[in-house]
Design an enzyme around this catalytic site. Structure first.
Site, PDB file in Angstrom:
ATOM      1  N   GLU A 146       0.851  -1.202   0.000  1.00 45.27           N
ATOM      2  CA  GLU A 146       0.000   0.000   0.000  1.00 45.27           C
ATOM      3  C   GLU A 146       0.880   1.243   0.000  1.00 45.27           C
ATOM      4  OE1 GLU A 146      -2.397   2.876  -0.227  1.00 45.27           O
ATOM      5  OE2 GLU A 146      -3.266   0.865  -0.364  1.00 45.27           O
ATOM      6  N   HIS A 193      -2.556   4.998   2.210  1.00 53.02           N
ATOM      7  CA  HIS A 193      -3.274   4.778   3.462  1.00 53.02           C
ATOM      8  C   HIS A 193      -3.936   3.409   3.449  1.00 53.02           C
ATOM      9  CE1 HIS A 193      -2.853   9.042   4.308  1.00 53.02           C
ATOM     10  NE2 HIS A 193      -3.438   9.327   3.165  1.00 53.02           N
ATOM     11  N   GLY A 224      -7.584   2.420   2.021  1.00 50.48           N
ATOM     12  CA  GLY A 224      -7.845   2.966   0.693  1.00 50.48           C
ATOM     13  C   GLY A 224      -8.657   4.242   0.687  1.00 50.48           C
ATOM     14  N   GLY A 267     -22.362  16.686 -11.780  1.00 51.83           N
ATOM     15  CA  GLY A 267     -22.590  15.252 -11.683  1.00 51.83           C
ATOM     16  C   GLY A 267     -23.511  14.940 -10.528  1.00 51.83           C
ATOM     17  N   SER A 268     -24.525  14.106 -10.787  1.00 50.42           N
ATOM     18  CA  SER A 268     -25.531  13.830  -9.756  1.00 50.42           C
ATOM     19  C   SER A 268     -25.598  12.362  -9.385  1.00 50.42           C
ATOM     20  CB  SER A 268     -26.911  14.296 -10.231  1.00 50.42           C
ATOM     21  OG  SER A 268     -27.423  13.417 -11.221  1.00 50.42           O
ATOM     22  N   ILE A 320     -21.784  10.281  -5.370  1.00 49.72           N
ATOM     23  CA  ILE A 320     -20.773  11.189  -4.818  1.00 49.72           C
ATOM     24  C   ILE A 320     -21.236  12.638  -4.919  1.00 49.72           C
ATOM     25  CG2 ILE A 320     -18.420  12.064  -5.082  1.00 49.72           C
ATOM     26  CD1 ILE A 320     -17.615   9.255  -6.041  1.00 49.72           C
ATOM     27  N   VAL A 332     -17.906  13.435 -11.782  1.00 50.29           N
ATOM     28  CA  VAL A 332     -18.325  12.944 -13.098  1.00 50.29           C
ATOM     29  C   VAL A 332     -17.798  11.544 -13.385  1.00 50.29           C
ATOM     30  CG1 VAL A 332     -18.686  15.196 -14.135  1.00 50.29           C
ATOM     31  CG2 VAL A 332     -16.383  14.224 -14.119  1.00 50.29           C
ATOM     32  N   ALA A 366     -17.539  -0.227  -2.300  1.00 48.37           N
ATOM     33  CA  ALA A 366     -16.584  -0.874  -1.404  1.00 48.37           C
ATOM     34  C   ALA A 366     -16.994  -2.314  -1.091  1.00 48.37           C
ATOM     35  CB  ALA A 366     -16.461  -0.068  -0.114  1.00 48.37           C
ATOM     36  N   HIS A 403     -43.350  -4.182  15.033  1.00 47.08           N
ATOM     37  CA  HIS A 403     -44.060  -2.899  15.089  1.00 47.08           C
ATOM     38  C   HIS A 403     -43.735  -2.186  16.396  1.00 47.08           C
ATOM     39  CE1 HIS A 403     -47.334   0.009  14.654  1.00 47.08           C
ATOM     40  NE2 HIS A 403     -47.639  -0.245  15.928  1.00 47.08           N
TER      41      HIS A 403
END
Length: 466
Positions: free
Chosen positions: A35, A38, A41, A181-182, A185, A270, A319, A445
């Site tokens: 790695e 970090h 990841g 971008g929607s 994220i 994006v 993930a 309930h």
């Protein structure tokens, strides 16, 4: 076996890589992880986990503003942005340390550096341009993840134009923010900043936000976000960004018309591209398509003994998908007999905006496109006692069934805590449960989960409470 010789080496210590390494060690294989930055990841350090800490702060700000609805009088509260960011970073650091502990506990060797293929069964490890070690392994798993995609003319600069990294550690709160971008994220950052009072505009190139979600859920979210004061422009493209000292003017084209919007900061969300560079793929039989490594159902590449998992191999970029692929890959390597390929139709997706969104399986339109005759059930949060008691009456649960067999094809939810509820439908899909078993299941309930039952009943005209 020498200190630098292993049964399996994983390149990348993210949620795919470290899980694969731990499972490998559990199965008795001598295992190492390489790695370069970090452990944990992007997800743990700069994605899934710290963003949830940020969103929690935003949720609390919302609750304080509406404290009067619950019988409390609150006045004069202020937002301490550095403290919000500090808490998020501490959460990430705590969990990264936890991953380090888990690898040590399972006797996985960790190399701090950049791993690169260096011939059949060989890897070199470098750090700051210096070689640290030459390693050998019978099996090598590439789990190097992905990074934010940049568009020509819209490249991030870290100051005015942000990726997710800069958006997570703002030094000051912008008054106006443009999110390009929607997807999950983009919407999560839009929700975080809007919840803290920022004037947020979201631009999406297709005709609706959250385009991978069911169209009905997408439309519900659109209305909810606009109700919160968020501005949303769909079917639009950002054509240019003109930067000044401390603000950006974006030129947005939509429906043949152009408009300029001036904001303090821009967040680019994006999409992502796989980290395929500088891995030593040259001269191997590993195939790369659209910045992602091509693998088979057990994560094998075209190069014998080399595998790839997670965001590096493509959608869905989640993930939990990476972790599951890591387990499948390692168990196949170890020769276990009951290893099954990952069924992407049973991978849940969650977006932690406000209201939350969660789904699994086929959307209503996708089911129709595949030729299914379907039954669709819907149940609104306003019909649920627990939702009303919580002060969260906005939302819905939607189910899609095969009308001929009763198979649950998909489930789609929007509202409070649906990211916790979706697993019930995910288990049902994994067990190949039909509507009959779900109808006969007793739900407690008062809980939000009762809506899951009602949405099943509704698909067959049997809903009780709506």
């Amino acid at each position: 076996m020498s200190d630098n010789a292993f049964d399996l080496i994983v390149v990348g210590g993210g949620p795919g890589g470290y899980v694969a390494a731990i499972r490998s060690a559990q199965l008795g294989l001598k295992t190492a992880v390489i790695e370069r930055e970090h452990l944990g990841g992007i997800c743990l350090n700069w994605g899934c986990i710290p963003t949830k800490a940020l969103l929690r702060s935003s949720e609390i700000a919302h609750l304080i503003r509406h404290a009067g609805d619950y019988g409390f009088s609150v006045s004069g509260f202020t937002i301490d942005l550095p403290k919000i960011v500090e808490r998020s970073r501490k959460v990430a650091a705590q969990l990264s340390a936890g991953v380090k502990h888990l690898l040590k506990k399972n006797k996985v060797t960790v190399f701090d550096g950049h791993g690169r293929l260096n011939g059949a069964g060989k890897l070199s490890v470098e750090k700051d341009g210096k070689k640290l070690a030459d390693l050998t392994a019978k099996h090598i798993i590439l789990a190097t993840g992905a990074r934010a995609r940049a568009l020509p003319g819209l490249e991030p600069d870290g100051k005015l134009v942000w990726t997710y990294k800069e958006a997570m550690v703002p030094k000051e709160m912008p008054k106006k923010l443009l999110v390009v971008g929607s997807g999950a994220i983009g919407i999560e950052f839009a929700s975080f900043y809007r919840g803290l009072g920022v004037d947020v505009t979201v631009v999406e190139v297709v005709d609706r936000i959250l385009p991978v979600e069911d169209a009905e859920i997408s439309a519900f979210a659109h209305k909810s976000f606009e109700k919160q004061g968020m501005k949303i422009i769909t079917g639009a493209a950002v054509k240019a960004l003109k930067k000044s000292d401390n603000f950006v003017t974006a030129t947005i084209e939509s429906g043949g018309k152009s408009q300029d919007i001036t904001v303090d900061r821009v967040v680019l969300a994006v999409g992502i591209v796989g980290n395929v560079e500088n891995l030593g793929l040259e001269g191997t039989k590993i195939k790369v398509e659209k910045a992602h490594i091509v693998v088979d159902e057990f994560c094998r590449t075209g190069e014998p003994g080399v595998y790839a998992i997670g965001d590096l191999v493509g959608a869905p970029w989640l993930a939990h998908k990476a972790s599951h692929e890591g387990v499948i890959c390692v168990e196949k390597i170890a020769g276990l007999n009951d290893v099954h390929p990952l069924d992407v139709r049973s991978i849940p997706g969650c977006t932690y905006c406000s209201p939350q969104i969660a789904s699994v399986g086929l959307t209503e339109q996708a089911a129709k496109d595949k030729g299914y005759e379907i039954k669709v059930g819907r149940f609104p949060f306003i019909g649920n006692g627990k939702a009303i008691a919580l002060g969260e009456p906005e939302g819905m649960v939607k189910t899609v069934f095969d009308a001929k067999t009763g198979e649950l094809l998909g489930a789609h939810m929007i509202g409070a805590e649906v990211t916790e509820l979706i697993q019930g439908y995910t288990i049902a899909k994994t067990l190949e449960t039909t509507e009959a078993e779900l109808m006969h299941t007793v739900f407690p309930h008062p809980t939000l989960s009762e809506m899951m039952h009602e949405a099943v009943l509704a698909a067959y005209g049997r809903a009780i409470h709506y």
